[in-house]
Design a protein around this motif. Structure first.
Motif, PDB file in Angstrom:
ATOM      1  N   LEU A 496      34.598 -17.618  -8.860  1.00  0.00           N
ATOM      2  CA  LEU A 496      34.025 -18.646  -7.805  1.00  0.00           C
ATOM      3  C   LEU A 496      33.612 -17.826  -6.858  1.00  0.00           C
ATOM      4  CD1 LEU A 496      33.581 -21.521  -6.707  1.00  0.00           C
ATOM      5  CD2 LEU A 496      35.987 -21.552  -6.067  1.00  0.00           C
ATOM      6  N   ASP A 497      34.613 -16.873  -6.201  1.00  0.00           N
ATOM      7  CA  ASP A 497      34.072 -15.883  -5.052  1.00  0.00           C
ATOM      8  C   ASP A 497      32.925 -15.436  -5.077  1.00  0.00           C
ATOM      9  OD1 ASP A 497      35.164 -14.807  -2.484  1.00  0.00           O
ATOM     10  OD2 ASP A 497      35.097 -12.980  -3.542  1.00  0.00           O
ATOM     11  N   GLN A 498      32.412 -14.812  -6.146  1.00  0.00           N
ATOM     12  CA  GLN A 498      31.014 -14.098  -6.523  1.00  0.00           C
ATOM     13  C   GLN A 498      29.939 -15.142  -6.448  1.00  0.00           C
ATOM     14  OE1 GLN A 498      30.119 -11.244  -9.930  1.00  0.00           O
ATOM     15  NE2 GLN A 498      29.643 -13.291 -10.625  1.00  0.00           N
ATOM     16  N   PHE A 530      40.158 -20.690  -1.267  1.00  0.00           N
ATOM     17  CA  PHE A 530      39.716 -21.959  -0.710  1.00  0.00           C
ATOM     18  C   PHE A 530      39.788 -21.771   1.036  1.00  0.00           C
ATOM     19  CE2 PHE A 530      40.859 -25.126  -4.334  1.00  0.00           C
ATOM     20  CZ  PHE A 530      39.913 -24.484  -4.968  1.00  0.00           C
ATOM     21  N   GLU A 531      40.880 -21.184   1.378  1.00  0.00           N
ATOM     22  CA  GLU A 531      41.116 -21.050   2.662  1.00  0.00           C
ATOM     23  C   GLU A 531      40.322 -20.100   3.326  1.00  0.00           C
ATOM     24  OE1 GLU A 531      45.325 -19.970   3.414  1.00  0.00           O
ATOM     25  OE2 GLU A 531      46.016 -22.048   2.439  1.00  0.00           O
ATOM     26  N   LYS A 532      39.876 -18.953   2.537  1.00  0.00           N
ATOM     27  CA  LYS A 532      39.043 -17.761   2.919  1.00  0.00           C
ATOM     28  C   LYS A 532      37.767 -18.576   3.331  1.00  0.00           C
ATOM     29  CE  LYS A 532      36.388 -14.379   1.123  1.00  0.00           C
ATOM     30  NZ  LYS A 532      36.218 -13.307  -0.210  1.00  0.00           N
ATOM     31  N   TRP A 533      37.277 -19.497   2.264  1.00  0.00           N
ATOM     32  CA  TRP A 533      35.788 -19.787   2.385  1.00  0.00           C
ATOM     33  C   TRP A 533      35.723 -21.111   3.571  1.00  0.00           C
ATOM     34  CZ3 TRP A 533      31.275 -17.635   1.401  1.00  0.00           C
ATOM     35  CH2 TRP A 533      31.513 -16.610   0.624  1.00  0.00           C
ATOM     36  N   LYS A 534      36.980 -21.685   3.626  1.00  0.00           N
ATOM     37  CA  LYS A 534      36.637 -22.941   4.552  1.00  0.00           C
ATOM     38  C   LYS A 534      36.660 -22.209   5.951  1.00  0.00           C
ATOM     39  CE  LYS A 534      37.294 -26.969   5.733  1.00  0.00           C
ATOM     40  NZ  LYS A 534      36.493 -27.924   5.498  1.00  0.00           N
ATOM     41  N   SER A 535      37.391 -20.987   6.354  1.00  0.00           N
ATOM     42  CA  SER A 535      37.190 -20.417   7.389  1.00  0.00           C
ATOM     43  C   SER A 535      35.853 -19.808   7.799  1.00  0.00           C
ATOM     44  CB  SER A 535      38.459 -19.282   7.490  1.00  0.00           C
ATOM     45  OG  SER A 535      37.916 -18.351   6.807  1.00  0.00           O
ATOM     46  N   ASP A 539      32.970 -26.694   8.549  1.00  0.00           N
ATOM     47  CA  ASP A 539      32.502 -28.058   8.016  1.00  0.00           C
ATOM     48  C   ASP A 539      31.238 -27.899   7.056  1.00  0.00           C
ATOM     49  OD1 ASP A 539      34.096 -28.937  10.139  1.00  0.00           O
ATOM     50  OD2 ASP A 539      32.504 -29.306  11.558  1.00  0.00           O
ATOM     51  N   GLN A 540      30.859 -27.008   6.717  1.00  0.00           N
ATOM     52  CA  GLN A 540      29.740 -26.848   5.773  1.00  0.00           C
ATOM     53  C   GLN A 540      30.545 -26.817   4.158  1.00  0.00           C
ATOM     54  OE1 GLN A 540      27.186 -23.511   7.235  1.00  0.00           O
ATOM     55  NE2 GLN A 540      25.652 -24.913   6.536  1.00  0.00           N
ATOM     56  N   LEU A 541      31.743 -26.665   4.212  1.00  0.00           N
ATOM     57  CA  LEU A 541      32.633 -26.705   3.133  1.00  0.00           C
ATOM     58  C   LEU A 541      33.591 -27.631   3.012  1.00  0.00           C
ATOM     59  CD1 LEU A 541      33.351 -25.410   0.512  1.00  0.00           C
ATOM     60  CD2 LEU A 541      35.039 -24.143   1.755  1.00  0.00           C
ATOM     61  N   LYS A 542      33.510 -28.533   1.862  1.00  0.00           N
ATOM     62  CA  LYS A 542      34.427 -29.731   1.720  1.00  0.00           C
ATOM     63  C   LYS A 542      35.075 -29.354   0.148  1.00  0.00           C
ATOM     64  CE  LYS A 542      31.398 -33.659   3.142  1.00  0.00           C
ATOM     65  NZ  LYS A 542      30.561 -34.809   2.735  1.00  0.00           N
ATOM     66  N   ILE A 543      36.535 -29.349   0.291  1.00  0.00           N
ATOM     67  CA  ILE A 543      37.062 -29.408  -0.816  1.00  0.00           C
ATOM     68  C   ILE A 543      37.865 -30.830  -1.129  1.00  0.00           C
ATOM     69  CG2 ILE A 543      38.984 -27.904  -1.947  1.00  0.00           C
ATOM     70  CD1 ILE A 543      38.422 -25.738   0.101  1.00  0.00           C
TER      71      ILE A 543
END
Length: 763
Positions: A496-498, A530-535, A539-543
């Motif tokens: 997912l990170d890649q 999830f936390e990394k990409w939310k930061s 607002d462009q990321l919804k989980i």
């Protein structure tokens, strides 16, 4: 053991150098007996044991055979473990008639016994004078080159074209691609081969009974339109001109006229031959132009004397099949609204040998913008052709391509006859001898596509393909300000990170949101990710969480309910983006009013093809499969299919863009298909609402599929589930799954783009 293998290989090389020839004896070991010089099979498992000296490596088998039917010959080899199906292959065949046959075959080095099985049923045949001649790989390559040269008419120009194309293939695809082409040309390991096509021809040739049946059917037609054959002539050799005209005279359907325009040919035999034919048959009309004007003007001259309701286009060195006009009028009796009709075609050498069949898809408007796939035999409603002004000057060499593009802008009544009705002559100066034969046709085709873009008001541009003449890719620019919701389901996805990194690098100035659907993740590292990409995305990321057993259709349906975008991109968490302009390319297509799903070119990490559009009914489950699966990504595909923007029945939801409005309109994904075929079903629902689905070869992504779900066929549990979902799909869609409009019925549903040798479409 290693010493033994080395000895076998050394023996293979030495015997190949000296071309050692040995006679083979056939010892019947199952369901076979000889009577009066013929072999008779009394059961369903006839088999011979091959006796005599043979050597591993490349060999040429030769034999004399007699039969009244086609009988495949299957070779089994024993390398010390006995005979088994896994060590077997159909190597050649006994063909109807009496003939001598030769074919290259490969016998694995280390083989100790050989078995030959003629068919799998009761039959009678002759098979004698069997020989093996040891050869080398070089012999195979040279024989392939010789056959291609012969098929394309010979001559120095053709020789140079083949050399240049071989070099381009080597530079772009490597030696393996040249070797694959050589084997395919000679009928080795390929059901699309010349050998397979000769068998197909035998299976599909018209018998005398068929011709009588057609004659009776023609008499019963309620609609018998006059067909005007447009034939521009210039300096063609007499032998080909006569064969061309004779192919029209020999038509079973009689209500035709042949409209010939000679473009001031300097060769004296032209006028003599044309006058002879026009005096012989009143249906043949000839105009002798006083000034040479090239093919567009000459075609327009022929068009000006046409009285028929429809015109058919014929080149002066080609031939129509005897039933070409009958098949078109038969279709017109079923579909009198037809304005444009095209058929399948093949090539014919100067020796009269047919080869290179092109079994085409049904009407595919985006494919026609890529290349002139409809080509021969083209039949058009005369009133439409005259309405658009006939053939345009300045498009010589691609004037028929331009005509097809312009006619298709005036009508949707376009039909395809999936039968070979046209033989395209391969002589050195003909475009049939290869794309390099007339380079000016490429630039004329480029102008035709560019003019079509202008007429249609398309905001886009054309990409030319280096090394491939007469192929063009139309890119639609992204001029909208719509939000795209990128939906990525995951369960502890290690890639997912890649995936997110490759995405966001290409989306710096784009309007998007990413919706990660967490379906049962349990690892701490996943939540840290999830936390990394939310930061990063804020607002462009919804989980969102779907805490249910895995159901891909359900997961995406829930995500769509939470999506704010006008466009949706369904994306697997193991996708790695490699095309920098993928977003604009997909959005530019997805917003087109007539389009449904937009799919991408998905590649395995080993640079083989994972997804190039799905073909209905292909594969063991008869649900859907990819016809180019596992081929090298440099493979141009069946008649350039891997180069082409094309309409397809379905694309994989591993990367699928669609308007949210129509996703909801068709009810989203069917949640009865939890893992497999939910994307196929979804695309079929789009198609049932008259939307076109499309595959884009220039949007490329790596799909690390094997590292996540794995192969559906690896475990019994997965196989049971796969079969269950395939059965559900079959019950829901019925025969639609066996009638993909973008896959010709003459092609196999077992192996993508191989010939369906058993196909018999003439009855």
């Amino acid at each position: 053991m290693k010493l033994g293998r080395f000895k076998d290989k050394l023996t293979s090389v030495i015997t190949g150098i000296f071309r050692i020839k040995t006679k083979i004896r056939l010892k019947p070991i199952s369901d076979l007996r000889k009577s009066g010089g013929e072999w008779i099979s009394d059961g369903n498992d006839p088999a011979f044991l091959i006796e005599g000296n043979f050597f591993g490596g490349w060999n040429k088998i030769s034999y004399f055979s007699q039969s009244e039917e086609y009988i495949p010959l299957k070779l089994y080899w024993d390398i010390g473990e006995g005979f088994s199906e896994k060590d077997s292959k159909v190597i050649c065949a006994i063909l109807p008639g009496s003939l001598k046959y030769e074919q290259f075959i490969y016998i694995p080095v280390g083989t100790i016994n050989l078995r030959l099985d003629p068919g799998e049923r009761e039959l009678t045949f002759g098979l004698e004078n069997l020989y093996f001649r040891k050869t080398t790989r070089l012999d195979v390559l040279l024989a392939s080159f010789s056959r291609i040269l012969k098929e394309r008419g010979g001559g120095l120009v053709t020789f140079k074209n083949i050399i240049n194309k071989t070099y381009r293939t080597y530079k772009t695809q490597g030696l393996k691609a040249i070797w694959r082409k050589a084997k395919s040309t000679l009928g080795i390991d390929s059901e699309t081969s010349a050998q397979a096509y000769q068998i197909w021809i035998i299976q599909n040739q018209l018998s005398d009974e068929d011709k009588l049946k057609i004659n009776r059917e023609v008499e019963q037609f309620t609609y018998k339109p006059l067909i005007s054959i447009i034939l521009p002539v210039y300096n063609v050799d007499e032998i080909w001109l006569r064969k061309c005209i004779d192919s029209v005279i020999n038509q079973i359907y009689p209500n035709w006229e042949l409209c010939i325009a000679d473009d001031a040919s300097p060769k004296p035999h032209i006028k003599k031959v044309l006058r002879e034919y026009s005096e012989r048959d009143a249906r043949i009309k000839v105009v002798f132009r006083e000034k040479n004007g090239h093919i567009s003007e000459s075609s327009n001259t022929a068009l000006s004397i046409a009285q028929g309701e429809f015109i058919g286009l014929l080149d002066n060195d080609d031939e129509l099949t005897i039933d070409a006009l009958y098949e078109n009028v038969r279709l017109l009796n079923e579909h009198p609204d037809a304005d444009m009709i095209y058929s399948d075609e093949d090539k014919i050498s100067v020796e009269g040998e047919r080869n290179s069949p092109f079994f085409k898809p049904d009407w595919s408007p985006d494919l026609l913008m890529t290349h002139m796939y409809v080509c021969h035999f083209g039949v058009y409603r005369t009133s439409l052709v005259k309405k658009i002004g006939g053939f345009r000057n300045g498009l010589e060499g691609s004037q028929d391509f331009d005509l097809a593009l312009r006619v298709s802008e005036l009508t949707h009544n376009i039909y395809h006859i999936p039968k070979i009705l046209y033989h395209w002559r391969t002589i050195p100066e003909s475009t049939a001898s290869g794309p390099g034969a007339k380079n000016y046709t490429h630039y004329a085709g480029l102008k035709a596509v560019n003019d079509a873009i202008q007429r249609r008001g398309i905001d886009g541009y054309i990409e030319e393909l280096e090394g491939y003449s007469n192929f063009y890719r139309v890119h639609y620019n992204n001029r909208i300000d719509s939000l795209v919701s990128i939906i990525i389901p995951t369960r502890d996805g290690v890639l997912l990170d890649q995936c997110l990194s490759s995405l966001t690098k290409t989306l710096l100035d784009k309007k998007y949101e990413i919706i990660i659907v967490n379906n049962g993740s349990s690892l701490r590292d996943t939540y840290l990710l999830f936390e990394k990409w939310k930061s990063i995305l804020k607002d462009q990321l919804k989980i969102i969480t779907v805490d249910e057993p895995f159901n891909y259709a359900r997961i995406n349906n829930v995500a769509v309910e939470n999506a704010s975008g006008e466009l949706l991109l369904l994306l697997n968490d193991d996708i790695e983006v490699i095309s920098s302009n993928w977003f604009d390319d997909m959005v530019g297509q997805a917003v087109r009013e007539e389009l449904g799903a937009v799919g991408a070119f998905l590649i395995y990490p080993d640079k083989t093809i994972q997804h190039s559009g799905l073909t209905l009914g292909l594969g063991k489950q008869r649900a859907a499969g990819d016809g180019h699966h596992n081929r090298p990504i440099t493979d141009p595909g069946y008649f350039g299919a891997m180069l082409s923007v094309k309409n397809v029945s379905a694309v994989t939801a591993a990367c699928l863009m669609v308007k949210k409005e129509i996703y909801l309109k068709v009810g989203g994904m069917d949640e009865n298909l939890s893992v497999a075929y939910n994307d196929v079903d979804f695309c079929l629902k789009l198609r049932s609402e008259s939307y076109l689905n499309i595959w884009l070869p220039y949007v490329q992504m790596i799909h690390h599929e094997s590292k996540t779900r794995g192969d559906d066929l690896l475990s019994n549990e997965k196989l049971i589930r796969l079969n269950k979902e395939a059965l559900y799909l079959q019950n829901k869609w019925g025969n639609i799954l066996l009638e993909d409009p973008y896959y010709n019925p003459n092609l196999s549903l077992d192996t993508g783009y191989a010939l369906n040798i058993e196909a018999s479409l003439i009855k």
